[in-house]
Design an enzyme around this catalytic site. Sequence first.
Site, PDB file in Angstrom:
ATOM      1  N   GLU A 201      -1.176  -7.440  -6.467  1.00  0.00           N
ATOM      2  CA  GLU A 201      -1.153  -6.670  -5.220  1.00  0.00           C
ATOM      3  C   GLU A 201      -1.969  -7.304  -4.086  1.00  0.00           C
ATOM      4  O   GLU A 201      -2.923  -6.710  -3.573  1.00  0.00           O
ATOM      5  CB  GLU A 201      -1.621  -5.229  -5.470  1.00  0.00           C
ATOM      6  CG  GLU A 201      -0.721  -4.485  -6.437  1.00  0.00           C
ATOM      7  CD  GLU A 201      -1.024  -2.984  -6.530  1.00  0.00           C
ATOM      8  OE1 GLU A 201      -2.117  -2.561  -6.097  1.00  0.00           O
ATOM      9  OE2 GLU A 201      -0.151  -2.244  -7.029  1.00  0.00           O
ATOM     10  N   GLU A 318       5.407  -2.361 -11.404  1.00  0.00           N
ATOM     11  CA  GLU A 318       4.482  -1.264 -11.698  1.00  0.00           C
ATOM     12  C   GLU A 318       5.095   0.049 -11.242  1.00  0.00           C
ATOM     13  O   GLU A 318       5.577   0.155 -10.110  1.00  0.00           O
ATOM     14  CB  GLU A 318       3.134  -1.426 -10.973  1.00  0.00           C
ATOM     15  CG  GLU A 318       2.192  -2.458 -11.559  1.00  0.00           C
ATOM     16  CD  GLU A 318       0.791  -2.374 -10.928  1.00  0.00           C
ATOM     17  OE1 GLU A 318       0.370  -1.256 -10.530  1.00  0.00           O
ATOM     18  OE2 GLU A 318       0.135  -3.417 -10.827  1.00  0.00           O
TER      19      GLU A 318
END
Length: 424
Positions: A201, A318
């Site tokens: 991320e 995710e």
Amino acid sequence: MKHLGFALILAILIHRQCFPIHVEAGDGFIRARGAHFLLNGNLYFANGFNAYWLMYMASDPSQRSKVSAAFHEASTHGLTVARTWAFSDGGYRPLQYSPGSYNEQTFKGLDFVIAEARRYGIKLILSLANNYDSFGGKKQYVNWARSQGQYLTSDDDFFRNPVVKGYYKNHIRTVLNRYNSFTGIHYKDDQTIMAWELMNEPRCTSDPSGRTIQAWIREMASHVKSIDRNHLLEAGIEGFYGQSTPQRKGLNPGIEIGTDFIANNRIPGIDFATVHSYPDQWLSSSNEQYQISFLNNWLNAHIKDAQYILRKPILLTEFGKSRKDPGFSTYQRDLLFKTVYYKIYSSAKRGGAAGGGLFWQLLTEGMDSFRDGYEIVLSQSPSTANVIAEQAHKLDQIRKIFARMRNIERWKRARAIRGRHIGN
């Protein structure tokens, strides 16, 4: 007859629209061809999970049974891919305790993880750094550079400072060239690894224009590919739209973090797109119905853009629902999983770009200190485990149909060649 008809229609759709018949012989590495993953010439789906803790746990030999148990339980439910950390920078039981200096015991933990994944037929996505402070992250890299006299004012200097970028490039080199003490195979040559991920991320809030992260991904993708052309590479981004597609920014959940789903994934060397989805976090003040509606729109847009704009596969790397959410029920979590899985399956059966989904996160029994609300212990979550296993079965059926079609085409080609020889 109904099922046979569906199978034939599906096979014809996939065959005609999406796949070349002349696929090169496989070498055991997962490849991206157009908007699809292939393994040895056959369609490949990543029905998987996140387990960031694998190396950390395996670095203590007395705890390695947890890694083995997790892989065993995953494989019996049809899970094929695990995403995990190949970093731990500074702090407790690190992999890299200072720039370029590595803890052999922790590295042997990662060796063990790869060896066990291979034993259970599970492919790995290995992430090389963290945006966040846990396990060191970009903050640790910046602090290392500060201690060497670099004047740095922000953790985002991770993406800009030449010294910090040098530290990170060295970490890439070290991991990719690692000789596995269990398998005797260098990581860069190991078919167990599906892909590298540049960062978990990545975010650069100091430059919402997206230029900083775009330049960093371009530079680091080129560096990875200069060392290893066997493996796929992805950036690790969450999927927020940026300046390159202003008309899409309305789909974002009000988050500006300096990434750009389209521009970042168009970079040469980035082989497939990624998207994360946490409507319960991103839209925490909204109700369940609104969050599911957001999820549907979010996934529709990204799968469509991967197929028609990027022309690359996409993984939902995710997703999950926390039991800490107000009013949480297993039914709600199962509904979210079913929603995600249906989007993936619907795309896959049409020959679309969705290559699979990895839920956050898998634990095994006896790991209560790792619970974050999103954990799934398969033995303790029978309804969710059934949803996961059903998705694995459905994706496997699509894979088998494609393989059957491919074998039919091979037979037809061989017969045509024989016919020509006989005619001569």
